[in-house]
Scaffold this motif. Structure first.
Motif, PDB file in Angstrom:
ATOM      1  N   ASN A  29      -4.581  -2.107   2.082  1.00 58.81           N
ATOM      2  CA  ASN A  29      -5.286  -1.689   0.875  1.00 58.81           C
ATOM      3  C   ASN A  29      -4.771  -2.539  -0.289  1.00 58.81           C
ATOM      4  O   ASN A  29      -3.690  -2.292  -0.825  1.00 58.81           O
ATOM      5  N   ASN A  32      -3.959  -0.819  -3.734  1.00 65.63           N
ATOM      6  CA  ASN A  32      -2.630  -0.203  -3.771  1.00 65.63           C
ATOM      7  C   ASN A  32      -1.548  -1.259  -3.906  1.00 65.63           C
ATOM      8  O   ASN A  32      -0.598  -1.102  -4.662  1.00 65.63           O
ATOM      9  N   TRP A  33      -1.686  -2.347  -3.133  1.00 63.09           N
ATOM     10  CA  TRP A  33      -0.676  -3.404  -3.138  1.00 63.09           C
ATOM     11  C   TRP A  33      -0.521  -4.012  -4.539  1.00 63.09           C
ATOM     12  O   TRP A  33       0.582  -4.140  -5.044  1.00 63.09           O
ATOM     13  N   SER A  35      -1.417  -2.824  -7.451  1.00 59.98           N
ATOM     14  CA  SER A  35      -1.055  -1.906  -8.532  1.00 59.98           C
ATOM     15  C   SER A  35       0.398  -1.429  -8.440  1.00 59.98           C
ATOM     16  O   SER A  35       0.862  -0.717  -9.332  1.00 59.98           O
ATOM     17  N   ASP A  36       1.121  -1.842  -7.403  1.00 53.19           N
ATOM     18  CA  ASP A  36       2.489  -1.380  -7.193  1.00 53.19           C
ATOM     19  C   ASP A  36       3.501  -2.487  -7.486  1.00 53.19           C
ATOM     20  O   ASP A  36       4.239  -2.930  -6.613  1.00 53.19           O
ATOM     21  N   LEU A  43       3.605   2.667  -3.169  1.00 54.05           N
ATOM     22  CA  LEU A  43       2.320   2.476  -2.499  1.00 54.05           C
ATOM     23  C   LEU A  43       2.376   1.382  -1.434  1.00 54.05           C
ATOM     24  O   LEU A  43       1.690   1.458  -0.418  1.00 54.05           O
ATOM     25  N   ARG A  44       3.177   0.361  -1.669  1.00 48.15           N
ATOM     26  CA  ARG A  44       3.279  -0.733  -0.695  1.00 48.15           C
ATOM     27  C   ARG A  44       3.922  -0.268   0.603  1.00 48.15           C
ATOM     28  O   ARG A  44       3.628  -0.795   1.664  1.00 48.15           O
ATOM     29  N   GLU A  47       1.554   0.673   3.165  1.00 49.53           N
ATOM     30  CA  GLU A  47       0.781  -0.433   3.728  1.00 49.53           C
ATOM     31  C   GLU A  47       1.596  -1.312   4.675  1.00 49.53           C
ATOM     32  O   GLU A  47       1.094  -2.306   5.182  1.00 49.53           O
TER      33      GLU A  47
END
Length: 128
Positions: A29, A32-33, A35-36, A43-44, A47
């Motif tokens: 995603n 998410n990647w 924004s983190d 969030l990472r 993933e």
């Protein structure tokens, strides 16, 4: 005239290959990647398994394709004139507010060669 068409063909090929597009990352995603930053939100970490499955897709990609895909790196380290490293933190780094870690955070490390192509992708807690 023959030399002109040869050089024109080379120039056209160079122009077409110089534009880098994003790298295919499968199930990661990317919202998410990106924004983190510095792994501060965690969030990472969600993933990581999807990223492990797609990490070899980055081999041979240039630095611009990497940035278009994953966003600006959290940290860049220039080792010498022939290589540099891009870091993307998975666990919160020391730059996150309120985080005091006693160990090095987990990160994705991209080794870039002299022509800014990815030559190695490692998920590690070690520094290069």
């Amino acid at each position: 005239m023959r030399q002109f068409s040869f050089f024109f063909s080379l120039a056209a090929i160079g122009w077409l290959t110089s534009c880098s597009g994003p790298v295919s990352v499968g199930e990661v995603n990317l919202d998410n990647w990106k924004s983190d930053r510095d792994g501060c939100k965690g969030l990472r970490m969600n993933e990581i398994e999807a990223f492990k499955a797609a990490k070899n897709n980055f081999l041979g990609a240039d630095n611009q394709a990497l940035i278009k895909t994953l966003g600006r790196p959290d940290r860049v380290e220039l080792v010498d004139k022939s290589q540099s490293f891009f870091f993307y933190f998975i666990e919160p780094s020391g730059d996150c507010e309120g985080v005091e870690s006693k160990k090095e955070p987990l990160r994705v490390l991209f080794r870039m060669n002299a022509i800014s192509k990815v030559s190695e992708v490692t998920i590690t807690t070690l520094n290069p």
